[in-house]
Design a protein around this motif. Sequence first.
Motif, PDB file in Angstrom:
ATOM      1  N   SER A  18     -56.749-106.644 -25.792  1.00 16.16           N
ATOM      2  CA  SER A  18     -57.600-107.216 -25.201  1.00 16.16           C
ATOM      3  C   SER A  18     -57.798-106.782 -23.764  1.00 16.16           C
ATOM      4  O   SER A  18     -58.942-107.061 -23.411  1.00 16.16           O
ATOM      5  N   LYS A  19     -57.157-105.795 -23.168  1.00 18.72           N
ATOM      6  CA  LYS A  19     -57.522-105.250 -21.845  1.00 18.72           C
ATOM      7  C   LYS A  19     -58.861-104.441 -21.817  1.00 18.72           C
ATOM      8  O   LYS A  19     -59.463-104.205 -20.915  1.00 18.72           O
ATOM      9  N   VAL A  21     -61.742-105.176 -23.527  1.00 19.66           N
ATOM     10  CA  VAL A  21     -62.695-106.168 -23.189  1.00 19.66           C
ATOM     11  C   VAL A  21     -62.834-106.488 -21.880  1.00 19.66           C
ATOM     12  O   VAL A  21     -63.805-106.564 -21.372  1.00 19.66           O
ATOM     13  N   LEU A  22     -61.620-107.175 -21.382  1.00 21.69           N
ATOM     14  CA  LEU A  22     -61.631-107.713 -20.173  1.00 21.69           C
ATOM     15  C   LEU A  22     -61.906-106.785 -18.953  1.00 21.69           C
ATOM     16  O   LEU A  22     -62.521-106.964 -18.068  1.00 21.69           O
ATOM     17  N   ALA A  23     -61.451-105.552 -19.167  1.00 18.24           N
ATOM     18  CA  ALA A  23     -61.666-104.266 -18.058  1.00 18.24           C
ATOM     19  C   ALA A  23     -63.206-104.172 -18.253  1.00 18.24           C
ATOM     20  O   ALA A  23     -63.640-103.663 -17.173  1.00 18.24           O
ATOM     21  N   ILE A  25     -65.821-105.882 -19.113  1.00 19.82           N
ATOM     22  CA  ILE A  25     -66.554-107.129 -18.579  1.00 19.82           C
ATOM     23  C   ILE A  25     -66.461-107.014 -17.007  1.00 19.82           C
ATOM     24  O   ILE A  25     -67.236-107.223 -16.366  1.00 19.82           O
ATOM     25  N   LEU A  26     -65.131-107.100 -16.557  1.00 19.41           N
ATOM     26  CA  LEU A  26     -64.765-107.017 -14.990  1.00 19.41           C
ATOM     27  C   LEU A  26     -65.480-105.899 -14.373  1.00 19.41           C
ATOM     28  O   LEU A  26     -65.845-105.862 -13.376  1.00 19.41           O
ATOM     29  N   HIS A  36     -61.384-104.350 -12.180  1.00 21.00           N
ATOM     30  CA  HIS A  36     -61.148-103.803 -13.372  1.00 21.00           C
ATOM     31  C   HIS A  36     -59.987-102.580 -13.265  1.00 21.00           C
ATOM     32  O   HIS A  36     -59.133-102.577 -14.408  1.00 21.00           O
ATOM     33  N   VAL A  39     -56.703-104.663 -13.068  1.00 27.23           N
ATOM     34  CA  VAL A  39     -56.205-105.142 -14.319  1.00 27.23           C
ATOM     35  C   VAL A  39     -55.577-104.058 -15.173  1.00 27.23           C
ATOM     36  O   VAL A  39     -54.725-104.370 -15.975  1.00 27.23           O
TER      37      VAL A  39
END
Length: 91
Positions: A18-19, A21-23, A25-26, A36, A39
């Motif tokens: 999931s990192k 997608v999170l990275a 978007i950030l 990002h 993270v």
Amino acid sequence: MDVIDEKGNVVPKSSEESKRVLAGILAILLGSLGVHKFVLGYTKEGIIQLIISVVSCGILGIIPFIEGIIYLTKSDEEFIYTYQTNKKGWF
């Protein structure tokens, strides 16, 4: 239990996927702050990104935007191998 690849690196379990997608978007939304990078565990690169943003008055904010697109277009396996296992800090 984590898996070890042919080079002896520990490959994270699927919970770390999931990192990507999170990275991504950030990087697109808050990339000039280097969020990002933090993270992903790249503290030095995050600080550099923040300094670059301040010095350039945000003009170079296009760099993390491009990184975010790159993150989101990679497969989960490729992202984990490139950015989490091999610790590639830039692009």
